[in-house]
Write a protein that holds these residues in place. Structure first.
Motif, PDB file in Angstrom:
ATOM      1  N   PHE A   1       0.824  -1.200   0.000  1.00  0.00           N
ATOM      2  CA  PHE A   1       0.000   0.000   0.000  1.00  0.00           C
ATOM      3  C   PHE A   1       0.867   1.263   0.000  1.00  0.00           C
ATOM      4  CE2 PHE A   1      -2.337   3.401   2.119  1.00  0.00           C
ATOM      5  CZ  PHE A   1      -3.516   3.418   1.389  1.00  0.00           C
ATOM      6  N   GLU A   2       1.866   1.297   0.880  1.00  0.00           N
ATOM      7  CA  GLU A   2       2.714   2.493   0.988  1.00  0.00           C
ATOM      8  C   GLU A   2       3.738   2.584  -0.145  1.00  0.00           C
ATOM      9  OE1 GLU A   2       2.110   4.959   2.882  1.00  0.00           O
ATOM     10  OE2 GLU A   2       0.602   3.992   4.137  1.00  0.00           O
ATOM     11  N   MET A   3       4.311   1.450  -0.522  1.00  0.00           N
ATOM     12  CA  MET A   3       5.378   1.461  -1.526  1.00  0.00           C
ATOM     13  C   MET A   3       4.868   1.813  -2.915  1.00  0.00           C
ATOM     14  SD  MET A   3       7.705  -1.755  -0.315  1.00  0.00           S
ATOM     15  CE  MET A   3       8.437  -1.797   1.323  1.00  0.00           C
ATOM     16  N   ARG A   4       3.644   1.423  -3.218  1.00  0.00           N
ATOM     17  CA  ARG A   4       3.100   1.740  -4.548  1.00  0.00           C
ATOM     18  C   ARG A   4       2.810   3.225  -4.719  1.00  0.00           C
ATOM     19  NH1 ARG A   4      -0.473  -3.696  -4.722  1.00  0.00           N
ATOM     20  NH2 ARG A   4       1.215  -5.063  -5.419  1.00  0.00           N
ATOM     21  N   LYS A   5       2.767   3.966  -3.625  1.00  0.00           N
ATOM     22  CA  LYS A   5       2.643   5.416  -3.722  1.00  0.00           C
ATOM     23  C   LYS A   5       3.930   6.022  -4.297  1.00  0.00           C
ATOM     24  CE  LYS A   5      -0.348   5.835   0.339  1.00  0.00           C
ATOM     25  NZ  LYS A   5      -0.405   6.364   1.722  1.00  0.00           N
ATOM     26  N   MET A   6       5.064   5.340  -4.060  1.00  0.00           N
ATOM     27  CA  MET A   6       6.366   5.819  -4.532  1.00  0.00           C
ATOM     28  C   MET A   6       6.799   5.132  -5.815  1.00  0.00           C
ATOM     29  SD  MET A   6       8.554   5.797  -1.052  1.00  0.00           S
ATOM     30  CE  MET A   6       7.785   6.112   0.505  1.00  0.00           C
ATOM     31  N   HIS A   7       6.416   3.863  -5.931  1.00  0.00           N
ATOM     32  CA  HIS A   7       6.848   3.051  -7.077  1.00  0.00           C
ATOM     33  C   HIS A   7       5.672   2.173  -7.492  1.00  0.00           C
ATOM     34  CE1 HIS A   7       9.269   0.614  -9.700  1.00  0.00           C
ATOM     35  NE2 HIS A   7      10.384   1.214  -9.321  1.00  0.00           N
ATOM     36  N   ALA A   8       4.919   2.621  -8.480  1.00  0.00           N
ATOM     37  CA  ALA A   8       3.665   1.958  -8.867  1.00  0.00           C
ATOM     38  C   ALA A   8       3.852   0.501  -9.265  1.00  0.00           C
ATOM     39  CB  ALA A   8       3.001   2.726 -10.006  1.00  0.00           C
ATOM     40  N   ASP A   9       5.054   0.124  -9.699  1.00  0.00           N
ATOM     41  CA  ASP A   9       5.309  -1.243 -10.156  1.00  0.00           C
ATOM     42  C   ASP A   9       5.681  -2.200  -9.038  1.00  0.00           C
ATOM     43  OD1 ASP A   9       4.845  -0.417 -12.735  1.00  0.00           O
ATOM     44  OD2 ASP A   9       6.956  -0.092 -13.201  1.00  0.00           O
ATOM     45  N   PHE A  10       5.765  -1.712  -7.792  1.00  0.00           N
ATOM     46  CA  PHE A  10       6.213  -2.593  -6.710  1.00  0.00           C
ATOM     47  C   PHE A  10       5.265  -3.774  -6.547  1.00  0.00           C
ATOM     48  CE2 PHE A  10       5.962  -4.222  -2.427  1.00  0.00           C
ATOM     49  CZ  PHE A  10       7.269  -4.636  -2.261  1.00  0.00           C
ATOM     50  N   GLY A  11       5.844  -4.941  -6.297  1.00  0.00           N
ATOM     51  CA  GLY A  11       5.046  -6.127  -6.012  1.00  0.00           C
ATOM     52  C   GLY A  11       5.870  -7.187  -5.300  1.00  0.00           C
ATOM     53  N   TRP A  12       5.178  -8.103  -4.661  1.00  0.00           N
ATOM     54  CA  TRP A  12       5.799  -9.250  -3.985  1.00  0.00           C
ATOM     55  C   TRP A  12       5.531 -10.511  -4.800  1.00  0.00           C
ATOM     56  CZ3 TRP A  12       8.700  -8.313   0.174  1.00  0.00           C
ATOM     57  CH2 TRP A  12       8.393  -7.263   1.029  1.00  0.00           C
ATOM     58  N   GLN A  13       6.365 -11.522  -4.612  1.00  0.00           N
ATOM     59  CA  GLN A  13       5.990 -12.856  -5.079  1.00  0.00           C
ATOM     60  C   GLN A  13       4.770 -13.274  -4.269  1.00  0.00           C
ATOM     61  OE1 GLN A  13       9.187 -15.697  -4.832  1.00  0.00           O
ATOM     62  NE2 GLN A  13      10.264 -14.820  -6.577  1.00  0.00           N
ATOM     63  N   SER A  14       3.916 -14.079  -4.860  1.00  0.00           N
ATOM     64  CA  SER A  14       2.669 -14.415  -4.181  1.00  0.00           C
ATOM     65  C   SER A  14       2.883 -15.287  -2.946  1.00  0.00           C
ATOM     66  CB  SER A  14       1.712 -15.113  -5.147  1.00  0.00           C
ATOM     67  OG  SER A  14       2.301 -16.284  -5.653  1.00  0.00           O
ATOM     68  N   ARG A  15       3.956 -16.033  -2.915  1.00  0.00           N
ATOM     69  CA  ARG A  15       4.219 -16.926  -1.780  1.00  0.00           C
ATOM     70  C   ARG A  15       5.368 -16.403  -0.942  1.00  0.00           C
ATOM     71  NH1 ARG A  15       3.276 -23.086  -3.108  1.00  0.00           N
ATOM     72  NH2 ARG A  15       1.253 -22.880  -4.106  1.00  0.00           N
ATOM     73  N   PHE A  16       5.625 -17.098   0.140  1.00  0.00           N
ATOM     74  CA  PHE A  16       6.807 -16.827   0.944  1.00  0.00           C
ATOM     75  C   PHE A  16       7.411 -18.155   1.367  1.00  0.00           C
ATOM     76  CE2 PHE A  16       3.257 -17.001   3.906  1.00  0.00           C
ATOM     77  CZ  PHE A  16       3.750 -17.734   4.982  1.00  0.00           C
ATOM     78  N   HIS A  17       8.682 -18.121   1.720  1.00  0.00           N
ATOM     79  CA  HIS A  17       9.379 -19.333   2.170  1.00  0.00           C
ATOM     80  C   HIS A  17       9.346 -19.362   3.698  1.00  0.00           C
ATOM     81  CE1 HIS A  17      11.240 -19.885  -1.845  1.00  0.00           C
ATOM     82  NE2 HIS A  17      11.250 -18.571  -1.849  1.00  0.00           N
ATOM     83  N   ASP A  18       9.135 -20.530   4.265  1.00  0.00           N
ATOM     84  CA  ASP A  18       9.203 -20.638   5.719  1.00  0.00           C
ATOM     85  C   ASP A  18       9.964 -21.892   6.107  1.00  0.00           C
ATOM     86  OD1 ASP A  18       7.337 -22.967   6.627  1.00  0.00           O
ATOM     87  OD2 ASP A  18       6.186 -21.890   5.114  1.00  0.00           O
TER      88      ASP A  18
END
Length: 197
Positions: free
Chosen positions: A149-166
């Protein structure tokens, strides 16, 4: 391996099948940016130099215990394209005379007293829905959503991989090894499998 669910293919979960991810314990978490893009900064002579997005990634990681009082932070590090961190769940330590539950919808969090009878239901899974449980998936969903939410205000293309490693940390030796790995991650950037070279 893909499985069919409601006539659609889905990828099998990487989670350990019979483990309660809300159980007390220590969890080594890695979350990567989409396509492992270097949104968070760069490594210069074994030192991590954070970008504006990297500063936010650290800020929101540090806020996790404020939103999930049963969580303690172990070592963590923000890297150019991923976050490594240890989350320690200790639900016994978070119980007080006046308990509160924090309802979270990506970025908004309001503490509300727990009602006498809590009847949570959610979708096809009912009470088993991971997002209604106090577990690792809910914590990571909040973190990723808050960052996005906050990062896309600065960089519209920001995204995460859909999963995470645990990785469930099962003993003190493993805990120390992972703590050291996280601490030395910037020094070992060129050998890091998440480097994205």
């Amino acid at each position: 391996m893909s499985q069919k669910f409601q006539n659609k293919y889905r990828i099998s979960s990487a989670r350990l099948q019979n483990w309660d991810y809300g159980a007390n314990g220590a969890y080594f978490i890695t979350i990567c940016t989409q396509n492992r893009e270097h949104f968070f900064g760069e490594i210069v002579e074994t030192q991590f130099i954070a970008s504006e997005l990297g500063i936010l990634a650290e800020k929101f990681w540090l806020e996790i215990p404020e939103h999930f009082p049963y969580v303690e932070l172990g070592n963590f590090v923000i890297m150019p394209n991923h976050v490594h961190g240890i989350l320690i769940i200790d639900k016994n330590a978070s119980v007080s005379e006046c308990e509160f539950v924090v309802e979270t919808r990506l970025i908004a969090s309001l503490p509300m007293p727990i009602p006498e009878t809590t009847n949570k239901t959610g979708g096809f899974a009912g009470n088993k829905t991971p997002m209604l449980q106090d577990n690792i998936s809910r914590i990571i969903r909040w973190y990723k959503g808050r960052c996005s939410f906050e990062m896309r205000k600065m960089h519209a293309d920001f995204g995460w991989q859909s999963r995470f490693h645990d990785h469930i940390i099962r003993n003190e030796k493993s805990f120390e090894t992972i703590q050291n790995y996280i601490e030395k991650n910037p020094m070992n950037w060129n050998e890091d499998k998440f480097c994205g070279k």
